[in-house]
Design an enzyme around this catalytic site. Structure first.
Site, PDB file in Angstrom:
ATOM      1  N   PHE A 210       1.031  -1.119  -0.028  1.00 43.36           N
ATOM      2  CA  PHE A 210      -0.090  -0.218  -0.054  1.00 43.36           C
ATOM      3  C   PHE A 210       0.789   1.086   0.087  1.00 43.36           C
ATOM      4  O   PHE A 210       1.809   1.531   0.885  1.00 43.36           O
ATOM      5  CB  PHE A 210      -0.954   0.000   1.531  1.00 43.36           C
ATOM      6  CG  PHE A 210      -1.812   1.261   1.420  1.00 43.36           C
ATOM      7  CD1 PHE A 210      -2.792   1.465   0.783  1.00 43.36           C
ATOM      8  CD2 PHE A 210      -1.511   1.932   2.707  1.00 43.36           C
ATOM      9  CE1 PHE A 210      -3.571   2.626   0.850  1.00 43.36           C
ATOM     10  CE2 PHE A 210      -2.119   3.260   2.672  1.00 43.36           C
ATOM     11  CZ  PHE A 210      -3.202   3.403   2.004  1.00 43.36           C
TER      12      PHE A 210
ATOM     13  N   PHE B 205       9.090   4.787   1.567  1.00 37.65           N
ATOM     14  CA  PHE B 205       8.939   3.816   2.623  1.00 37.65           C
ATOM     15  C   PHE B 205       7.895   3.086   2.665  1.00 37.65           C
ATOM     16  O   PHE B 205       7.175   2.674   3.589  1.00 37.65           O
ATOM     17  CB  PHE B 205       8.715   4.761   3.841  1.00 37.65           C
ATOM     18  CG  PHE B 205       9.563   5.960   4.340  1.00 37.65           C
ATOM     19  CD1 PHE B 205      10.899   5.995   3.954  1.00 37.65           C
ATOM     20  CD2 PHE B 205       9.236   6.747   5.158  1.00 37.65           C
ATOM     21  CE1 PHE B 205      11.937   6.792   4.324  1.00 37.65           C
ATOM     22  CE2 PHE B 205      10.259   8.043   5.353  1.00 37.65           C
ATOM     23  CZ  PHE B 205      11.301   8.080   5.039  1.00 37.65           C
TER      24      PHE B 205
ATOM     25  N   GLU C 281       4.713   9.937   0.642  1.00 35.72           N
ATOM     26  CA  GLU C 281       5.715  10.744  -0.254  1.00 35.72           C
ATOM     27  C   GLU C 281       6.651  11.442   0.562  1.00 35.72           C
ATOM     28  O   GLU C 281       6.594  11.888   1.903  1.00 35.72           O
ATOM     29  CB  GLU C 281       4.764  11.418  -1.158  1.00 35.72           C
ATOM     30  CG  GLU C 281       3.926  10.752  -1.903  1.00 35.72           C
ATOM     31  CD  GLU C 281       2.968  11.433  -2.959  1.00 35.72           C
ATOM     32  OE1 GLU C 281       3.599  12.677  -3.013  1.00 35.72           O
ATOM     33  OE2 GLU C 281       2.337  10.947  -3.687  1.00 35.72           O
TER      34      GLU C 281
ATOM     35  N   GLY D 269      20.587  -6.753  31.058  1.00 35.77           N
ATOM     36  CA  GLY D 269      21.804  -6.224  31.443  1.00 35.77           C
ATOM     37  C   GLY D 269      22.814  -6.286  30.088  1.00 35.77           C
ATOM     38  O   GLY D 269      21.949  -5.956  28.881  1.00 35.77           O
TER      39      GLY D 269
ATOM     40  N   GLU E  69       1.762   3.799   9.948  1.00 38.83           N
ATOM     41  CA  GLU E  69       0.403   3.884  10.141  1.00 38.83           C
ATOM     42  C   GLU E  69      -0.156   4.844  11.175  1.00 38.83           C
ATOM     43  O   GLU E  69      -1.092   4.676  11.731  1.00 38.83           O
ATOM     44  CB  GLU E  69      -0.174   2.443  10.495  1.00 38.83           C
ATOM     45  CG  GLU E  69       0.294   1.487   9.499  1.00 38.83           C
ATOM     46  CD  GLU E  69      -0.541   0.084   9.278  1.00 38.83           C
ATOM     47  OE1 GLU E  69      -1.793  -0.028   9.684  1.00 38.83           O
ATOM     48  OE2 GLU E  69      -0.109  -0.956   8.910  1.00 38.83           O
TER      49      GLU E  69
HETATM   50  C1  LIG Z   1       9.435   0.632   8.463  1.00 38.10           C
HETATM   51  C2  LIG Z   1       8.312   1.748   7.918  1.00 38.10           C
HETATM   52  C3  LIG Z   1       7.230   1.080   7.157  1.00 38.10           C
HETATM   53  C4  LIG Z   1       6.357   2.035   6.312  1.00 38.10           C
HETATM   54  N1  LIG Z   1       5.508   1.415   5.500  1.00 38.10           N
HETATM   55  C5  LIG Z   1       4.707   2.287   4.756  1.00 38.10           C
HETATM   56  C6  LIG Z   1       3.546   1.620   3.894  1.00 38.10           C
HETATM   57  O1  LIG Z   1       3.736   0.414   3.464  1.00 38.10           O
HETATM   58  N2  LIG Z   1       3.046   2.338   3.206  1.00 38.10           N
HETATM   59  C7  LIG Z   1       3.147   3.719   3.321  1.00 38.10           C
HETATM   60  O2  LIG Z   1       2.292   4.665   2.592  1.00 38.10           O
HETATM   61  N3  LIG Z   1       3.930   4.328   4.360  1.00 38.10           N
HETATM   62  C8  LIG Z   1       4.630   3.540   4.939  1.00 38.10           C
HETATM   63  N4  LIG Z   1       5.549   4.202   5.931  1.00 38.10           N
HETATM   64  C9  LIG Z   1       5.427   5.710   6.207  1.00 38.10           C
HETATM   65  C10 LIG Z   1       5.043   5.934   7.532  1.00 38.10           C
HETATM   66  O3  LIG Z   1       3.479   5.814   7.231  1.00 38.10           O
HETATM   67  C11 LIG Z   1       5.451   7.288   7.651  1.00 38.10           C
HETATM   68  O4  LIG Z   1       6.717   7.698   7.912  1.00 38.10           O
HETATM   69  C12 LIG Z   1       4.694   8.074   8.875  1.00 38.10           C
HETATM   70  O5  LIG Z   1       3.223   8.375   8.589  1.00 38.10           O
HETATM   71  C13 LIG Z   1       5.331   9.589   9.369  1.00 38.10           C
HETATM   72  O6  LIG Z   1       5.610  10.268   8.274  1.00 38.10           O
HETATM   73  P1  LIG Z   1       6.975  10.954   8.092  1.00 38.10           P
HETATM   74  O7  LIG Z   1       7.807   9.793   8.078  1.00 38.10           O
HETATM   75  O8  LIG Z   1       6.939  11.927   6.832  1.00 38.10           O
HETATM   76  O9  LIG Z   1       7.128  11.973   9.330  1.00 38.10           O
HETATM   77  P2  LIG Z   1       6.602  13.205   9.492  1.00 38.10           P
HETATM   78  O10 LIG Z   1       4.917  13.491   9.168  1.00 38.10           O
HETATM   79  O11 LIG Z   1       7.551  14.442   8.889  1.00 38.10           O
HETATM   80  O12 LIG Z   1       6.655  13.523  11.278  1.00 38.10           O
HETATM   81  C14 LIG Z   1       7.793  13.781  11.811  1.00 38.10           C
HETATM   82  C15 LIG Z   1       7.377  14.115  13.195  1.00 38.10           C
HETATM   83  O13 LIG Z   1       6.562  15.223  13.509  1.00 38.10           O
HETATM   84  C16 LIG Z   1       5.382  14.877  13.832  1.00 38.10           C
HETATM   85  N5  LIG Z   1       4.424  15.483  13.526  1.00 38.10           N
HETATM   86  C17 LIG Z   1       3.957  15.758  12.106  1.00 38.10           C
HETATM   87  N6  LIG Z   1       2.864  16.505  12.026  1.00 38.10           N
HETATM   88  C18 LIG Z   1       2.552  16.732  13.187  1.00 38.10           C
HETATM   89  C19 LIG Z   1       1.256  17.486  13.927  1.00 38.10           C
HETATM   90  N7  LIG Z   1       0.470  18.129  13.257  1.00 38.10           N
HETATM   91  N8  LIG Z   1       1.476  17.648  15.325  1.00 38.10           N
HETATM   92  C20 LIG Z   1       2.351  17.101  15.948  1.00 38.10           C
HETATM   93  N9  LIG Z   1       3.391  16.435  15.645  1.00 38.10           N
HETATM   94  C21 LIG Z   1       3.315  16.138  14.259  1.00 38.10           C
HETATM   95  C22 LIG Z   1       5.311  13.433  13.721  1.00 38.10           C
HETATM   96  O14 LIG Z   1       4.507  12.593  14.792  1.00 38.10           O
HETATM   97  C23 LIG Z   1       6.992  13.010  13.801  1.00 38.10           C
HETATM   98  O15 LIG Z   1       7.042  12.881  15.072  1.00 38.10           O
HETATM   99  C24 LIG Z   1       6.415   3.315   6.629  1.00 38.10           C
HETATM  100  C25 LIG Z   1       7.456   3.886   7.382  1.00 38.10           C
HETATM  101  C26 LIG Z   1       8.324   3.112   8.022  1.00 38.10           C
HETATM  102  C27 LIG Z   1       9.540   3.584   8.869  1.00 38.10           C
END
Ligand SMILES: Cc1cc2nc3c(=O)[nH]c(=O)nc-3n(C[C@H](O)[C@H](O)[C@H](O)COP(=O)(O)OP(=O)(O)OC[C@H]3O[C@@H](n4cnc5c(N)ncnc54)[C@H](O)[C@@H]3O)c2cc1C
Length: 380
Positions: free
Chosen positions: A123, A156, A127, A339, A363
């Protein structure tokens, strides 16, 4: 309120537990090192019907209830998140949208092969500018004749480099807002599709995450999932259905970590006593057990509500938030109980510790779950 698993649910749980403990867990070090799940393990999972748990019987799956699926995911979590992740993206976010809004023809075309694992699903939503803020999606799908042409880069994506079918969310109208998203079923053989970077990760190894590059990727109209412009709802529904399963896998991992910690506390001696005789260690085990029990009931409750059509985003987020944070605590305490031994590479507790970290990120991060819960509380 009474809650008992049926004999069938107990048998299902035991079967998956035996498979994970006896066939998968002993090979997790190999899986972690090679960052690949051996095909013979997938073949055994297929023979047990594990690829088909989200797929209705009519299409060759077992069409389990939400609670039964949660029980399976709970057992998968016992080996950490490498192998569990592979089955999770297939039986969760990878297949949910097709099962819930696919046409009969789309289901007939894909689901029977997905039910055996011959076709594995992923899925793709995330981006570079659309992580937590899903509305930031830039991937565009433009229609010409009976084809859509997709341009953009997803990143990702769990299992993206090895999937045979990817549910991709794209904009079908760049001038308008969220309701202009659409969902497409994309095969890697479609012209204009390629796998970009495959990332090395600190945990959940065995099921790598990948960048998917769409350059005028040609998708037949019959591969649009649901009506054009209604993809936002489908994407949110998919995430909502996946989150209780993340909670379930966290629960299974917590249970396994308590077993490992208890064994260690009984066998390791210091100051002439087993560690378990020290109150400090008992308190750690007590806190681990208390959080795990709370995670169990939140997870089961959300699954039962899902089966009766009464699940709310708030309940889902509470289960995902609590169970993933419980696992963070339990993994940390399990490592502390071991430990220095826990810190040695290849120690299973270290693997759980690394794997656990992602459950507060994917998710929907913990912050996003808190936003959903906080808003719901304020609306009451
Ligand atoms: C191992 C792994 C598997 C994944 N698998 C999939 C997949 O199969 N399909 C898919 O589509 N995606 C996938 N992802 C992507 C994943 O869903 C995203 O990494 C996640 O939703 C967070 O987005 P980001 O990494 O861009 O972080 P960001 O959105 O940039 O967030 C960075 C930090 O800011 C915080 N933040 C952002 N907005 C706010 C707000 N409004 N208020 C407070 N805090 C905020 C976040 O909580 C986080 O701590 C995967 C990621 C990983 C690491």
């Amino acid at each position: 309120m009474d809650f008992e698993l049926t004999p069938e649910q107990r048998a299902l749980t035991q079967t998956v537990k035996d498979f994970v403990d006896q066939r998968v867990d002993p090979r997790m070090s190999e899986i972690e090192r090679q960052n690949r799940i051996p095909e013979d393990i997938f073949a055994e999972a297929s023979a047990l019907g594990l690829f088909g748990i989200s797929i209705p019987e009519k299409y060759g799956g077992t069409g389990l209830s939400r609670l039964d699926r949660a029980l399976v995911h709970q057992m998968l979590g016992r080996s950490g998140f490498g192998f569990a992740g592979a089955l999770a993206s297939h039986t969760g976010i990878g297949s949910d949208a097709l099962v819930s809004i696919g046409t009969e023809e789309q289901k007939q075309r894909y689901l029977p092969r997905m039910a055996t694992g011959a076709l594995r699903a992923a899925f793709a939503l995330t981006e570079s500018e659309a992580g937590s803020d899903v509305g930031g999606i830039k991937t565009v799908a433009r229609k010409r004749g009976d084809r859509y042409y997709l341009n953009g880069v997803k990143r990702f994506i769990s299992g993206g480099s090895r999937a045979g079918l990817i549910t991709i969310v794209a904009r079908t109208n760049i001038d308008k807002q969220l309701k202009e998203f659409s969902v497409f079923l994309v095969e890697p053989s479609f012209p204009g599709f390629r796998v970009g970077e495959v990332y090395e990760t600190m945990g959940s190894r065995g099921h790598p995450i990948a960048e998917l590059v769409l350059e005028d990727c040609e998708v037949p109209e019959e591969n649009r999932l649901g009506p054009e412009g209604e993809g936002w709802l489908a994407a949110m529904k998919t995430l909502n259905e996946g989150r209780p399963l993340v909670a379930a896998r966290c629960l299974g991992a917590c249970e396994r970590l308590i077993e490992i910690s208890t064994d260690y506390a009984r066998s390791r001696k210091q100051f002439g006593k087993s560690l378990g005789e020290f109150q400090a260690i008992q308190f750690m085990l007590a806190d681990m057990a208390a959080r795990t029990e709370a995670a169990r009931w939140l997870t089961y409750h959300s699954a039962v509500l899902a089966d009766s059509g009464r699940l709310t985003p708030e309940t889902i987020s509470i289960a995902k938030l609590f169970a993933s944070e419980a696992l963070a605590f339990v993994a940390d305490a399990a490592l502390q109980i071991q430990g220095g031994t826990g810190y040695i590479a290849d120690n299973p507790v270290g693997r759980f510790y690394r794997d656990a970290r992602v459950t507060r990120i994917y998710e929907g991060t913990s912050e996003i779950q808190r936003i959903i819960i906080g808003r719901a509380v304020l609306r009451r």
